[in-house]
Design an enzyme around this catalytic site. Structure first.
Site, PDB file in Angstrom:
ATOM      1  CB  ALA A 149      33.219  39.843  33.669  1.00 48.47           C
ATOM      2  CB  SER A 150      30.743  43.721  34.077  1.00 52.04           C
ATOM      3  OG  SER A 150      29.821  42.789  33.549  1.00 52.04           O
ATOM      4  CB  ALA A 151      32.868  47.437  36.357  1.00 56.83           C
ATOM      5  CB  SER A 172      30.555  39.793  29.740  1.00 56.98           C
ATOM      6  OG  SER A 172      29.243  39.747  30.258  1.00 56.98           O
TER       7      SER A 172
END
Length: 176
Positions: A149-151, A172
């Site tokens: 997720a994310s990074a 996300s």
């Protein structure tokens, strides 16, 4: 014992690309040390790999010449000194492993074994650039087992192919 001021700066003093669940995990561990109580979360899982240790770096290589590079834990910038037992992994350390695998003649491809909710925004986008550059020489595959997720998603997205488990969390990109 680590310098708590530096740890506090990592968590509280900068924007993070991380899921809310991981923030709860971080706060459950660090919170009591900073007077934040009442947050419970499970401890991070340790990595489990097969293959021989590379002669060049901190990754394993299968019989077929695939470098297995773990991306397991919360991602931090400039934290190569942080051990895997902390639940943190640094962009700097990952970059070093990727460059070593790129330059290793015994490695014909790279598999990123990913289990990360994301992490710090600072430094997050240099690693995908490196992965794309390595992809011109060797294939890079991301196996999301069970979260990127994310990074971490930004890292996975730079690979040639991305696979995930049936219940994996992938995507996300957002800022907390």
């Amino acid at each position: 014992m680590p310098d708590l001021a530096h740890l506090a700066d990592r968590v509280f003093g900068r924007p993070l690309l991380v899921t809310p669940e991981k923030v709860r995990t971080i706060l459950s561990v660090l919170g009591p040390r900073f007077g934040i109580d009442g947050i419970d979360a499970p401890a991070p899982e340790a990595s489990r790999f097969v293959g021989r240790l590379s002669e060049r770096g901190g990754y394993r290589v299968t019989r077929d010449g695939i470098a297995l590079i773990p991306v397991i834990g919360t991602l931090v910038n400039r934290g190569a000194w942080i051990g895997a037992h902390s639940g943190l992994v640094s962009y700097e350390g990952l970059g070093a492993q990727l460059r070593e695998a790129r330059d290793d003649a015994a490695v014909r491809g790279i598999l990123l074994d990913m289990e990360s909710p994301g992490g710090e925004a600072a430094g997050a986008f240099e690693l995908p650039d490196l992965i794309r550059e390595i992809g011109n020489k060797k294939p890079v595959i991301a196996m999301v087992n069970d979260m990127a997720a994310s990074a971490a998603y930004a890292i996975a997205a730079a690979a040639h192919q991305v696979y995930t488990t049936r219940t994996g969390v992938l995507g996300s990109i957002g800022v907390v």
